[in-house]
Design an enzyme around this catalytic site. Structure first.
Site, PDB file in Angstrom:
ATOM      1  N   LYS A  52       0.937  -1.153  -0.377  1.00 50.80           N
ATOM      2  CA  LYS A  52      -0.501  -0.330   0.048  1.00 50.80           C
ATOM      3  C   LYS A  52       0.732   1.247   0.093  1.00 50.80           C
ATOM      4  O   LYS A  52       0.641   2.727   0.261  1.00 50.80           O
ATOM      5  CB  LYS A  52      -0.869   0.219   0.695  1.00 50.80           C
ATOM      6  CG  LYS A  52      -1.882  -1.222   1.228  1.00 50.80           C
ATOM      7  CD  LYS A  52      -3.505  -1.315   2.256  1.00 50.80           C
ATOM      8  CE  LYS A  52      -3.796  -2.082   1.838  1.00 50.80           C
ATOM      9  NZ  LYS A  52      -4.581  -2.803   2.766  1.00 50.80           N
ATOM     10  N   ILE A  53       2.238   1.221  -0.234  1.00 46.61           N
ATOM     11  CA  ILE A  53       3.027   2.398  -0.235  1.00 46.61           C
ATOM     12  C   ILE A  53       2.241   3.598  -1.213  1.00 46.61           C
ATOM     13  O   ILE A  53       2.821   4.247  -0.892  1.00 46.61           O
ATOM     14  CB  ILE A  53       4.487   1.973  -0.454  1.00 46.61           C
ATOM     15  CG1 ILE A  53       5.406   1.467   0.971  1.00 46.61           C
ATOM     16  CG2 ILE A  53       5.300   2.731  -0.469  1.00 46.61           C
ATOM     17  CD1 ILE A  53       6.273   0.836   0.734  1.00 46.61           C
ATOM     18  N   CYS A  70       4.565   2.728  15.503  1.00 44.23           N
ATOM     19  CA  CYS A  70       3.768   1.464  16.183  1.00 44.23           C
ATOM     20  C   CYS A  70       2.907   1.116  17.956  1.00 44.23           C
ATOM     21  O   CYS A  70       2.891   2.201  18.017  1.00 44.23           O
ATOM     22  CB  CYS A  70       4.369   0.401  15.682  1.00 44.23           C
ATOM     23  SG  CYS A  70       5.881   0.253  16.311  1.00 44.23           S
TER      24      CYS A  70
END
Ligand SMILES: [Zn+2]
Length: 134
Positions: A52-53, A70
């Site tokens: 999905k970059i 994260c």
């Protein structure tokens, strides 16, 4: 176009966050759905991040600073930040992105310091429902 990744603390991020040219990228996986998130952050789960970059680069058009995190910003956050940097180098287009950063101590550190956590279910989060830790 060697690009380094720098770290940013929660308090630095809190003061930068109001600027329109910054995007916060949450790369946690399932935790986002039950732990809340930093208001206005985008969600690109680490397990599908590589695929999905290009979507991410489209979505952050006009932003010059990307802050990855994260849960703890020890593994997934820095590795996704690195993947983005490598991608920009591969396509030889920095898309106007000047700074790639990682939030120190991740979301858990952010929340533990009592910084605002949003618990909306909106995709993308519009950042208007931020409230203190409940
Ligand atoms: Zn939200």
């Amino acid at each position: 176009m060697a690009r380094s990744i720098s770290y940013i603390t929660g308090s630095q991020l809190l003061s930068l966050k109001r600027r329109p040219n910054i995007a916060i990228i949450d790369v946690r996986d399932d935790e986002r759905s039950y732990d809340g998130h930093i208001a206005g952050s985008l969600h690109y789960a680490s397990d599908s991040f590589s695929d999905k970059i290009s979507n991410l680069v489209q979505q952050v058009k006009g932003k010059d600073t990307l802050v990855f995190h994260c849960a703890l910003s020890q593994v997934r956050g820095p590795s996704c930040a690195r993947k983005l940097v490598n991608y920009l180098e591969d396509v030889k287009d920095d898309a106007g992105i000047k700074n790639v950063m990682v939030l120190e101590r991740g979301f858990n550190g952010w929340e533990a310091s009592g910084r605002p956590v949003c618990r909306c279910n909106k995709v993308p989060c519009n950042g208007e429902n931020a409230s203190g830790v409940s």
